[in-house]
Design a protein around this motif. Structure first.
Motif, PDB file in Angstrom:
ATOM      1  N   TYR A 112     -11.987  12.758  12.394  1.00 59.02           N
ATOM      2  CA  TYR A 112     -10.883  11.834  12.191  1.00 59.02           C
ATOM      3  C   TYR A 112     -11.377  10.727  11.272  1.00 59.02           C
ATOM      4  CZ  TYR A 112      -7.509   8.153  13.388  1.00 59.02           C
ATOM      5  OH  TYR A 112      -6.579   7.170  13.336  1.00 59.02           O
ATOM      6  N   VAL A 113     -10.643  10.459  10.228  1.00 54.82           N
ATOM      7  CA  VAL A 113     -10.980   9.380   9.295  1.00 54.82           C
ATOM      8  C   VAL A 113      -9.779   8.460   9.212  1.00 54.82           C
ATOM      9  CG1 VAL A 113     -11.687   8.790   6.947  1.00 54.82           C
ATOM     10  CG2 VAL A 113     -12.419  10.957   7.955  1.00 54.82           C
ATOM     11  N   ASN A 114     -10.028   7.183   9.271  1.00 54.51           N
ATOM     12  CA  ASN A 114      -8.893   6.255   9.264  1.00 54.51           C
ATOM     13  C   ASN A 114      -9.228   5.004   8.459  1.00 54.51           C
ATOM     14  OD1 ASN A 114      -6.302   5.398  10.037  1.00 54.51           O
ATOM     15  ND2 ASN A 114      -7.144   4.133  11.677  1.00 54.51           N
ATOM     16  N   LEU A 115      -8.287   4.589   7.645  1.00 49.58           N
ATOM     17  CA  LEU A 115      -8.396   3.287   6.982  1.00 49.58           C
ATOM     18  C   LEU A 115      -7.932   2.256   8.005  1.00 49.58           C
ATOM     19  CD1 LEU A 115      -8.859   1.582   4.424  1.00 49.58           C
ATOM     20  CD2 LEU A 115      -6.488   2.048   3.784  1.00 49.58           C
ATOM     21  N   GLU A 116      -8.896   1.726   8.748  1.00 48.84           N
ATOM     22  CA  GLU A 116      -8.551   0.868   9.891  1.00 48.84           C
ATOM     23  C   GLU A 116      -7.950  -0.459   9.441  1.00 48.84           C
ATOM     24  OE1 GLU A 116      -8.822   1.830  13.002  1.00 48.84           O
ATOM     25  OE2 GLU A 116     -10.714   2.856  13.403  1.00 48.84           O
ATOM     26  N   LYS A 117      -8.585  -1.069   8.454  1.00 53.97           N
ATOM     27  CA  LYS A 117      -8.149  -2.395   7.998  1.00 53.97           C
ATOM     28  C   LYS A 117      -8.172  -2.440   6.475  1.00 53.97           C
ATOM     29  CE  LYS A 117      -8.552  -3.657  12.357  1.00 53.97           C
ATOM     30  NZ  LYS A 117      -7.402  -3.929  13.221  1.00 53.97           N
ATOM     31  N   VAL A 118      -7.182  -3.060   5.917  1.00 57.49           N
ATOM     32  CA  VAL A 118      -7.184  -3.303   4.485  1.00 57.49           C
ATOM     33  C   VAL A 118      -6.441  -4.614   4.245  1.00 57.49           C
ATOM     34  CG1 VAL A 118      -5.107  -1.882   4.116  1.00 57.49           C
ATOM     35  CG2 VAL A 118      -6.669  -2.343   2.211  1.00 57.49           C
ATOM     36  N   ALA A 119      -7.021  -5.470   3.432  1.00 61.53           N
ATOM     37  CA  ALA A 119      -6.401  -6.785   3.232  1.00 61.53           C
ATOM     38  C   ALA A 119      -6.784  -7.351   1.875  1.00 61.53           C
ATOM     39  CB  ALA A 119      -6.839  -7.749   4.335  1.00 61.53           C
ATOM     40  N   TRP A 120      -5.820  -7.934   1.235  1.00 72.22           N
ATOM     41  CA  TRP A 120      -6.071  -8.691   0.001  1.00 72.22           C
ATOM     42  C   TRP A 120      -5.799 -10.163   0.298  1.00 72.22           C
ATOM     43  CZ3 TRP A 120      -2.476 -11.667  -2.698  1.00 72.22           C
ATOM     44  CH2 TRP A 120      -2.933 -12.201  -3.915  1.00 72.22           C
ATOM     45  N   THR A 121      -6.760 -11.011  -0.028  1.00 71.67           N
ATOM     46  CA  THR A 121      -6.629 -12.440   0.248  1.00 71.67           C
ATOM     47  C   THR A 121      -6.852 -13.230  -1.031  1.00 71.67           C
ATOM     48  OG1 THR A 121      -7.451 -12.148   2.502  1.00 71.67           O
ATOM     49  CG2 THR A 121      -7.504 -14.380   1.625  1.00 71.67           C
ATOM     50  N   GLN A 122      -5.999 -14.182  -1.274  1.00 74.20           N
ATOM     51  CA  GLN A 122      -6.167 -15.073  -2.421  1.00 74.20           C
ATOM     52  C   GLN A 122      -6.167 -16.525  -1.915  1.00 74.20           C
ATOM     53  OE1 GLN A 122      -7.414 -15.985  -5.100  1.00 74.20           O
ATOM     54  NE2 GLN A 122      -6.124 -15.130  -6.710  1.00 74.20           N
ATOM     55  N   GLN A 123      -7.154 -17.273  -2.383  1.00 72.73           N
ATOM     56  CA  GLN A 123      -7.237 -18.697  -2.039  1.00 72.73           C
ATOM     57  C   GLN A 123      -6.432 -19.502  -3.049  1.00 72.73           C
ATOM     58  OE1 GLN A 123      -9.215 -19.815   0.583  1.00 72.73           O
ATOM     59  NE2 GLN A 123      -9.920 -17.747   1.079  1.00 72.73           N
ATOM     60  N   PHE A 124      -5.780 -20.522  -2.591  1.00 70.99           N
ATOM     61  CA  PHE A 124      -5.142 -21.465  -3.518  1.00 70.99           C
ATOM     62  C   PHE A 124      -5.245 -22.846  -2.898  1.00 70.99           C
ATOM     63  CE2 PHE A 124      -1.943 -19.592  -0.784  1.00 70.99           C
ATOM     64  CZ  PHE A 124      -1.315 -20.703  -0.238  1.00 70.99           C
ATOM     65  N   GLY A 125      -5.806 -23.776  -3.669  1.00 62.42           N
ATOM     66  CA  GLY A 125      -6.052 -25.093  -3.093  1.00 62.42           C
ATOM     67  C   GLY A 125      -6.905 -24.921  -1.850  1.00 62.42           C
ATOM     68  N   GLY A 126      -6.504 -25.488  -0.774  1.00 63.11           N
ATOM     69  CA  GLY A 126      -7.224 -25.302   0.485  1.00 63.11           C
ATOM     70  C   GLY A 126      -6.635 -24.179   1.316  1.00 63.11           C
ATOM     71  N   GLY A 127      -5.569 -23.570   0.833  1.00 59.15           N
ATOM     72  CA  GLY A 127      -4.897 -22.542   1.620  1.00 59.15           C
ATOM     73  C   GLY A 127      -5.209 -21.146   1.134  1.00 59.15           C
ATOM     74  N   ASN A 128      -4.550 -20.183   1.728  1.00 58.63           N
ATOM     75  CA  ASN A 128      -4.755 -18.800   1.326  1.00 58.63           C
ATOM     76  C   ASN A 128      -3.575 -17.961   1.774  1.00 58.63           C
ATOM     77  OD1 ASN A 128      -5.381 -17.517   4.076  1.00 58.63           O
ATOM     78  ND2 ASN A 128      -6.846 -19.217   4.000  1.00 58.63           N
ATOM     79  N   VAL A 129      -3.434 -16.816   1.122  1.00 57.00           N
ATOM     80  CA  VAL A 129      -2.411 -15.858   1.534  1.00 57.00           C
ATOM     81  C   VAL A 129      -3.083 -14.501   1.653  1.00 57.00           C
ATOM     82  CG1 VAL A 129      -1.696 -15.410  -0.856  1.00 57.00           C
ATOM     83  CG2 VAL A 129      -0.130 -14.899   1.016  1.00 57.00           C
ATOM     84  N   THR A 130      -2.721 -13.764   2.695  1.00 60.14           N
ATOM     85  CA  THR A 130      -3.289 -12.444   2.932  1.00 60.14           C
ATOM     86  C   THR A 130      -2.170 -11.420   3.044  1.00 60.14           C
ATOM     87  OG1 THR A 130      -5.202 -13.360   4.095  1.00 60.14           O
ATOM     88  CG2 THR A 130      -4.692 -11.044   4.509  1.00 60.14           C
TER      89      THR A 130
END
Lengths: 579, 182
Positions: A112-130
């Motif tokens: 069994y093979v699984n892509l368990e987690k995948v995430a793209w995160t970008q920082q902006f100023g002091g914040g971030n979006v994922t």
């Protein structure tokens, strides 16, 4: 054309700048183990001894790509069972224990093979979006606490979108998505063998191994305002929408919230030498999904702390009142994880089958005080520093359903003492306590009693060599539980290590358990388990471990979650590292 | 079989690449410290930054911290910053400040209650875990676990980075980038 121009610009930038445009890092955790459990099927026509022998290979690869366009994170898990056979009438048969989903069923193999987690995160100023998988935790974790729990290998994230904005002294956190539970257990068997439960001659069930996930919905919003004088304040709301059908089918059920949790917290830092924190949450159940069809009531959770620093002491006071709030965790109970958890006030290292009920109690009220005696000045290597402490927890547990063995409410009293001594490279630490669960009908049904001790000692011996000894033990005596009566028991876990710097460690493990609830059998004697491990670190980043022997099964609690872990007997080799 | 082969290939490549591959960009992050102040990694560009991941329940982490305090005290004036990130979750975050205060540590301690930064730097959540970041924001070294004597290697690595590219000699900026309640 646009794509071409963008690519050209990217390439030009890469050439002009000596810094890498994209850098990649990662970790790798690879393990192969061979199980030889001492399980035999009663009356099963097996003439080949270890009927349940099998192999398991597990691999966890994480990759992190960083660039000015953000970071991309991925975790890929793979598990393969091999040699998974049994003998029926002296004929070797194969079976597959990883059921669904699977990438292939080969003879005596399941993979069994699984892509368990995948995430793209970008920082902006002091914040971030994922975009993708993110963790979420508000306040003290009572409304939502989705995180990775390494101790017991649980990892549940929100697959969707999460953003944190930090305008000035504000934090705004918002997220929405579906729950994504990690499917492959890295440290525990993915095939669940329960041979003893089968009646003689019956057909073996296919699984359960890795079961399909259910994509429960969750969304949350929290506002925090920092630096209002000495005060930080926040408020949040979390909406839960649980589904029944596994996989993508469940998405069709989303749209009618099952639990809504509004809450607020306030924190005062360094006010008259004290730190204060209070959080209150309400648990509103628009449907009966979390209550198993019963008429729901609105629940609440209150939790507060006060920390004082008079003289050479630190005092920590905690209090909590939790009522009809834990229903929130019911819909994911069969999937073995909790979506939110309050501070327990309990010493989790010695939580047992019975006392774990306090962790998940529907109706509990209590407090704990801990005082540490501290030396003056900062801890430095050339100073011997001893910090003893005393803690006392008193909890009133009014819940008698679910996991509870007691039929009437009880008062739990649990004093613990301990000390930590740091002196150069020498370390000594211990914790010891006594717990009594006093039932309200004490004369008739008595109380559960528990004594526990754990300690760690590390000592340099010669050159780069040092020794480390760790041990923990508990003795448990039950009150009268009627039909549920269990046997009193003693359990001990220990390790003795001889180590040379970081490069080489030789470890001997010994476990003992007389607890009949423990399903494993020892290899040195029925109740005694022994194992030897060699750990080698060929480079700073990589470790190789080889283990041979056995350890016991048992319950382990961490971070407000408890999990029954199977025992192990056999051999394993593990390679872990980063690149 | 192809996927399995690819995974195995990745393992092999990792081994081959490991001696040099640590020179990657340190992911940016912003976290609140135990007082609620904002701490941003990029505020320390130009310094050698030691990022430590630890938890109140981690014995080896606690053994390591007096040695980190010593390195911080000695080398902060030469351009070294120590950011200590607690991996305690939301439920046990209350224990962090009393422990740090009780031990008298003077370096900033940040709270990563939802593992957002831990996931980026230390996805295996090995504790303790040290990341040394050079003056250009590149990861220069990673240390997993703590054993007696590791601090000597750490100090040597940090001093080598300082010697290679001396940073501006300024006091350790423990003052947060936004107003903190005090």
């Amino acid at each position: 054309m646009t794509t071409f121009l963008a690519a050209a610009a990217w390439a030009q930038e890469a050439t002009a700048s000596k810094e890498p445009v994209v850098s990649v890092a990662g970790t790798e955790d690879f393990e192969v183990r061979w199980y030889t459990p001492r399980e035999h099927l009663a009356d099963f026509p097996d003439s080949h001894g270890h009927v349940a022998d099998y192999g398991e290979q597990v691999n966890r690869l994480t990759l992190l790509g960083s660039s000015k366009w953000g970071t991309l994170f991925a975790q890929i898990d793979e598990v393969t069972l091999f040699g998974d056979r049994y003998f029926l009438n002296d004929v070797s048969m194969c079976e597959s224990q990883l059921v669904r989903p699977t990438t292939g069923d080969l003879a005596c193999h399941t993979r069994y093979v699984n892509l368990e987690k995948v995430a793209w995160t970008q920082q902006f100023g002091g914040g971030n979006v994922t975009l993708g998988d993110a963790y979420a935790s508000f306040g003290r974790g009572m409304a939502v606490d989705l995180d990775r729990n390494v101790d017991i290998d649980l990892d549940t994230s929100v697959r969707g979108v999460k953003a944190v904005f930090r305008p000035g002294a504000w934090d705004v956190t918002v997220f929405a998505g579906v729950l994504n539970r990690q499917q492959v257990a890295q440290d525990n068997p993915n095939a669940l063998k329960n041979l003893a439960a089968l009646p003689p001659g019956s057909e073996r069930p296919a699984g359960p191994g890795i079961s399909p996930d259910r994509m429960h919905g969750v969304a949350g919003l929290r506002l925090d305002r920092y630096g209002i004088g000495h005060v930080n304040a926040g408020a949040h709301v979390v909406v839960w929408d649980f589904v029944e059908a596994p996989g993508l089918e469940g998405l069709g059920e989303l749209g009618s919230p099952d639990v809504i949790v509004p809450g607020a917290s306030i924190e005062a830092i360094d006010v008259a030498g004290a730190d204060l924190f209070v959080e209150a949450d309400a648990f509103v159940y628009p449907t009966a999904a979390a209550w198993g069809g019963a008429d729901p009531r609105t629940g609440h959770a209150l939790y507060g702390t006060a920390t004082l620093y008079p003289g050479r002491t630190v005092w920590l006071f905690e209090g909590k009142w939790y009522r009809d709030a834990d229903y929130l965790n019911h819909p994911t109970g069969s999937e073995l994880y909790r979506v939110a958890a309050p501070p327990t006030l309990a010493y989790e290292r010695v939580i047992t089958e019975d006392s774990s009920a306090e962790v998940a109690s529907m109706n509990t009220l209590g407090g704990r005080v801990r005082v540490d005696l501290i030396p003056s000045g900062p801890a430095l290597p050339d100073v011997t520093r001893s910090t003893p402490y005393l803690a006392v927890a008193v909890l009133r547990d009014l819940d008698t359903g679910g996991l509870h063995f007691n039929a009437v409410p009880e008062t739990i009293v649990h004093p613990v003492i301990g000390m930590e001594v740091l002196s150069g490279h020498r370390v000594f630490a211990f914790n010891a306590g006594a717990r009594a669960d006093l039932r309200d009908d004490l004369q008739a049904n008595g109380m559960d009693r528990q004594l526990h001790l754990d300690f760690d000692v590390k000592n340099p011996i010669l050159g780069e060599w040092f020794t480390a000894i760790s041990a923990s033990g508990e003795a448990f005596a039950w009150g009268n539980n009627g039909a549920l009566q269990q046997q009193d028991y003693v359990e001990i876990e220990s390790s003795i290590t001889a180590q040379r710097g970081s490069e080489l460690a030789l470890v001997w493990y010994t476990d003992y358990s007389s607890n009949p609830l423990v399903s494993s059998v020892g290899n040195l004697a029925d109740r005694v388990y022994g194992a030897f491990e060699v750990q080698v670190k060929p480079t700073d980043a990589w470790t190789v471990k080889a283990f041979f022997g056995s350890y016991k099964a048992g319950i382990r609690c961490s971070g407000g979650q408890c999990r029954q872990l199977p025992g192990f007997e056999g051999a394993r080799v593990a390679v872990t590292g980063s690149f | 079989m192809r996927i399995f082969g690819a995974v195995m290939l990745a393992v092999a490549l990792a081994f081959v690449a490991s001696p040099t591959a640590q020179a990657s960009e340190a992911p940016a992050f912003t976290l609140r410290d135990t007082t609620g102040a904002d701490i941003r990694l990029d505020a320390y560009r130009g310094k050698v930054v030691i990022v430590q991941f630890w938890a109140t329940w981690c014995g080896p982490c606690k053994s390591e911290m007096p040695h980190l305090q010593k390195i911080y005290t000695d080398l902060a004036p030469k351009g070294v910053m120590l950011l200590s990130i607690s991996s305690d979750d939301a439920r046990s975050a209350v224990k962090v400040k009393p422990y740090v205060t009780g031990q008298g540590y003077t370096f900033p301690v940040l709270l990563d209650k939802d593992s957002s930064v831990t996931k980026l730097y230390n996805p295996q959540v090995t504790l303790p875990y040290l990341v040394v970041i050079d003056q250009n924001g590149q990861i220069a070294k990673i240390h997993t676990g703590y054993n007696p004597g590791d601090e000597l290697h750490l100090r040597a690595e940090v001093e080598a980075l300082l010697a290679a590219a001396p940073a501006a000699t300024v006091p350790a900026p423990t003052v947060p980038t936004t107003a903190a309640p005090k």
